[in-house]
Design an enzyme around this catalytic site. Structure first.
Site, PDB file in Angstrom:
ATOM      1  N   ARG A  91       0.870  -1.171   0.000  1.00 39.79           N
ATOM      2  CA  ARG A  91       0.000   0.000   0.000  1.00 39.79           C
ATOM      3  C   ARG A  91       0.910   1.224   0.000  1.00 39.79           C
ATOM      4  O   ARG A  91       1.747   1.378   0.887  1.00 39.79           O
ATOM      5  CB  ARG A  91      -0.874   0.011   1.251  1.00 39.79           C
ATOM      6  CG  ARG A  91      -1.686   1.273   1.333  1.00 39.79           C
ATOM      7  CD  ARG A  91      -2.354   1.404   2.674  1.00 39.79           C
ATOM      8  NE  ARG A  91      -3.211   2.583   2.676  1.00 39.79           N
ATOM      9  CZ  ARG A  91      -3.415   3.338   3.750  1.00 39.79           C
ATOM     10  NH1 ARG A  91      -2.825   3.048   4.892  1.00 39.79           N
ATOM     11  NH2 ARG A  91      -4.205   4.374   3.691  1.00 39.79           N
ATOM     12  N   HIS A 180      -7.716   6.697   0.760  1.00 41.18           N
ATOM     13  CA  HIS A 180      -8.589   5.540   1.042  1.00 41.18           C
ATOM     14  C   HIS A 180      -9.182   4.990  -0.252  1.00 41.18           C
ATOM     15  O   HIS A 180     -10.220   4.324  -0.237  1.00 41.18           O
ATOM     16  CB  HIS A 180      -9.786   5.903   1.959  1.00 41.18           C
ATOM     17  CG  HIS A 180      -9.442   6.199   3.379  1.00 41.18           C
ATOM     18  ND1 HIS A 180     -10.190   7.062   4.136  1.00 41.18           N
ATOM     19  CD2 HIS A 180      -8.472   5.721   4.185  1.00 41.18           C
ATOM     20  CE1 HIS A 180      -9.683   7.136   5.363  1.00 41.18           C
ATOM     21  NE2 HIS A 180      -8.635   6.319   5.401  1.00 41.18           N
ATOM     22  N   GLY A 210     -13.253   4.985   9.612  1.00 37.76           N
ATOM     23  CA  GLY A 210     -12.352   4.228  10.498  1.00 37.76           C
ATOM     24  C   GLY A 210     -11.714   5.224  11.446  1.00 37.76           C
ATOM     25  O   GLY A 210     -12.363   6.180  11.864  1.00 37.76           O
ATOM     26  N   ARG A 241      -7.979  13.712  13.753  1.00 37.18           N
ATOM     27  CA  ARG A 241      -7.810  14.830  12.800  1.00 37.18           C
ATOM     28  C   ARG A 241      -9.114  15.616  12.694  1.00 37.18           C
ATOM     29  O   ARG A 241     -10.195  15.025  12.765  1.00 37.18           O
ATOM     30  CB  ARG A 241      -7.451  14.288  11.403  1.00 37.18           C
ATOM     31  CG  ARG A 241      -6.096  13.615  11.347  1.00 37.18           C
ATOM     32  CD  ARG A 241      -5.872  12.954   9.994  1.00 37.18           C
ATOM     33  NE  ARG A 241      -5.601  11.539  10.142  1.00 37.18           N
ATOM     34  CZ  ARG A 241      -5.718  10.648   9.164  1.00 37.18           C
ATOM     35  NH1 ARG A 241      -6.103  11.001   7.959  1.00 37.18           N
ATOM     36  NH2 ARG A 241      -5.456   9.373   9.391  1.00 37.18           N
ATOM     37  N   GLU A 333     -18.886   0.016   9.879  1.00 38.98           N
ATOM     38  CA  GLU A 333     -19.377  -1.362   9.914  1.00 38.98           C
ATOM     39  C   GLU A 333     -19.968  -1.731  11.273  1.00 38.98           C
ATOM     40  O   GLU A 333     -20.810  -2.628  11.364  1.00 38.98           O
ATOM     41  CB  GLU A 333     -18.231  -2.338   9.589  1.00 38.98           C
ATOM     42  CG  GLU A 333     -17.767  -2.257   8.145  1.00 38.98           C
ATOM     43  CD  GLU A 333     -16.463  -3.014   7.904  1.00 38.98           C
ATOM     44  OE1 GLU A 333     -16.246  -4.058   8.547  1.00 38.98           O
ATOM     45  OE2 GLU A 333     -15.655  -2.548   7.075  1.00 38.98           O
TER      46      GLU A 333
HETATM   47  P1  ADP Z   1      -8.094   2.269  10.539  1.00 38.19           P
HETATM   48  O1  ADP Z   1      -8.475   3.603   9.989  1.00 38.19           O
HETATM   49  O2  ADP Z   1      -7.007   2.331  11.560  1.00 38.19           O
HETATM   50  O3  ADP Z   1      -7.935   1.170   9.508  1.00 38.19           O
HETATM   51  P2  ADP Z   1     -10.512   0.859  11.336  1.00 38.19           P
HETATM   52  O4  ADP Z   1     -11.252   0.907  10.057  1.00 38.19           O
HETATM   53  O5  ADP Z   1     -10.022  -0.465  11.820  1.00 38.19           O
HETATM   54  O6  ADP Z   1      -9.347   1.905  11.410  1.00 38.19           O
HETATM   55  O7  ADP Z   1     -11.447   1.509  12.450  1.00 38.19           O
HETATM   56  C1  ADP Z   1     -11.002   1.628  13.764  1.00 38.19           C
HETATM   57  C2  ADP Z   1     -12.054   2.329  14.578  1.00 38.19           C
HETATM   58  O8  ADP Z   1     -13.303   1.634  14.454  1.00 38.19           O
HETATM   59  C3  ADP Z   1     -11.763   2.314  16.066  1.00 38.19           C
HETATM   60  O9  ADP Z   1     -10.960   3.393  16.445  1.00 38.19           O
HETATM   61  C4  ADP Z   1     -13.147   2.436  16.652  1.00 38.19           C
HETATM   62  O10 ADP Z   1     -13.430   3.818  16.817  1.00 38.19           O
HETATM   63  C5  ADP Z   1     -14.073   1.892  15.614  1.00 38.19           C
HETATM   64  N1  ADP Z   1     -14.753   0.666  16.041  1.00 38.19           N
HETATM   65  C6  ADP Z   1     -14.299  -0.592  16.012  1.00 38.19           C
HETATM   66  N2  ADP Z   1     -15.214  -1.458  16.527  1.00 38.19           N
HETATM   67  C7  ADP Z   1     -16.278  -0.715  16.894  1.00 38.19           C
HETATM   68  C8  ADP Z   1     -17.553  -0.984  17.490  1.00 38.19           C
HETATM   69  N3  ADP Z   1     -17.912  -2.228  17.807  1.00 38.19           N
HETATM   70  N4  ADP Z   1     -18.392   0.057  17.716  1.00 38.19           N
HETATM   71  C9  ADP Z   1     -18.029   1.307  17.394  1.00 38.19           C
HETATM   72  N5  ADP Z   1     -16.849   1.637  16.835  1.00 38.19           N
HETATM   73  C10 ADP Z   1     -15.985   0.647  16.590  1.00 38.19           C
END
Ligand code: ADP
Length: 399
Positions: A91, A180, A210, A241, A333
């Site tokens: 990536r 993204h 995310g 951010r 998600e």
């Molecule tokens: P990245 O941008 O690091 O790839 P992700 O897509 O894995 O991040 O998202 C991470 C974020 O998702 C976490 O910081 C959290 O805020 C959120 N998250 C993960 N599981 C849950 C959940 N069950 N309910 C609400 N938010 C969640």
């Protein structure tokens, strides 16, 4: 050519990796190297089937991190040098105006990725070091760069241009690139597939929520707008951010609060967004604080949703006709609360959530709108590693 691909995502102080089959999507092993270059907290977590190995101790640099990960592959029975890997997919955050397709890495390509560090100083240098290190550790295996900006190379001129001095902007590559992209593209294809229509016929608004967060407007499979700009700071409110800001705030804070450039960068990249407002950046913790009556946490949530809905409105107008609104990534998600707030009270615009479907978790793509909602609202799990593996495999096949 084997469809086994090692996918690497090298950040400034971390490496995420996954070894998987591009055809079947079967994951053989995955892991995370953290706190590279820091005196304390260095850690590699490696998972292979039901085995989980953890190594703790300082990790000098990316090369040392990869060596450690390779060692852990060996401990779980996989020697990467003889495993029959067909390609390594990297990536790469910024492709600038040069790269918009997955690209076989040559010395020249690597030099250009390094050059593009002027546009992505926090990301491209780490991507380049990751590429150098794997070339040394896995000589002779084709390496492919998959760019986070690529899907947005189609942005129309009006959507990608900042209203700045045109000559100055052109001289320094100042325009909107978007990020993204691998996720937005993957998710938009999956959503069209779910709706049973060719991607070329479907208009979508995608929310990748995310830690970083971005939205895109996709017309018939082609990105026509996105919230991130020249850097991944613009647009939606994120974990740490701020997203969109009045540009006058930064000179004001430099004068009034004596912030220098490193302090501004720290503020914008790490101390703002949900964390700046509430003290936490994880949505699960934010929800907990809200449930406990924390007013700042509630404000953070409201600001997050307000910005998100502003872009939803903008993209509804830009696209004119919208077939689907899609939520993906950690928050998108997993948080029914965020999704419900994002599309609340929009029946008059043809958007009607089904509360039970929204709350019910099932794996894979799912519809969370009512059957009669003219606009489908979907949850589509993203899988950037798989998208990168498939792109890398395809490029390696034709190399
Ligand atoms: P990245 O941008 O690091 O790839 P992700 O897509 O894995 O991040 O998202 C991470 C974020 O998702 C976490 O910081 C959290 O805020 C959120 N998250 C993960 N599981 C849950 C959940 N069950 N309910 C609400 N938010 C969640």
């Amino acid at each position: 050519m084997s469809d086994l691909v090692l996918v690497l995502n090298c950040g400034s102080s971390s490496i995420k990796y996954q070894l998987l089959h591009a055809d079947s999507a079967q994951v053989r092993a995955s892991g995370l190297v953290e706190k590279i270059g820091e005196a304390h907290g260095g850690r590699v977590v490696h998972e292979c089937g039901d085995r989980k190995l953890v190594h703790e101790g300082p990790i000098a640099d990316h090369r040392a991190g990869l060596r450690q990960a390779f060692e852990m592959f060996r401990e779980t029975g996989i020697d990467l040098t003889t495993a029959g890997i067909g390609a390594v997919g990297h990536r790469v955050v910024h492709g600038g105006e040069v790269f918009w397709r997955p690209t076989l890495i040559t010395d020249e390509v690597l030099d250009t990725i390094r050059d593009l560090s002027r546009l992505a100083p926090l990301h491209n240098p780490a991507n380049a070091v990751g590429i150098e290190s794997t070339s040394e550790l896995l000589p002779g295996i084709p390496e492919v760069a998959v760019f986070d900006t690529a899907f947005f190379h189609t942005l129309p001129e009006a959507a990608r241009t900042y209203a700045l001095d045109a000559k100055l902007a052109a001289a320094h590559g100042v325009r909107r690139y978007g990020f993204h992209g691998t996720s937005h593209q993957y998710v938009s294809e999956k959503a069209a597939e779910f709706l049973g229509r060719p991607a070329g016929e479907v208009n979508q608004i995608i929310f990748h929520l995310g830690n970083g967060a971005s939205a895109s407007a996709v017309r018939g499979g082609v990105a026509v707008d996105t919230t991130m700009g020249m850097t991944p700071l613009e647009g939606l409110v994120m974990g740490t951010r701020p997203g969109d800001l009045d540009p006058g705030i930064m000179p004001h804070l430099m004068h009034a609060a004596g912030l220098d450039l490193p302090a501004v960068e720290q503020l914008l990249n790490r101390d703002s967004g949900i964390k700046g407002l509430s003290g936490v950046n994880d949505f699960r913790e934010l929800q907990q604080l809200i449930d406990n009556g924390d007013a700042q946490a509630k404000l953070a949530f409201d600001v997050y949703i307000h910005r998100l809905r502003r872009y939803l409105g903008a993209y509804l107008v830009e696209l004119g006709t919208v077939d689907a609104i899609v939520f993906t990534a950690g928050v998108g998600e997993n948080s029914p609360t965020v999704r419900a707030a994002a599309v609340a009270d929009l029946q008059n615009l043809g958007i009607q959530l089904d509360p039970t479907r929204n709350e019910t978790r099932t794996p894979g793509v799912r519809r969370i709108s009512t059957d009669s909602s003219p606009v489908a609202v979907l949850v589509v799990p993203t899988n950037e590693e798989l998208a990168i593996a498939r792109a890398a495999h395809e490029v390696a096949l034709s190399a």
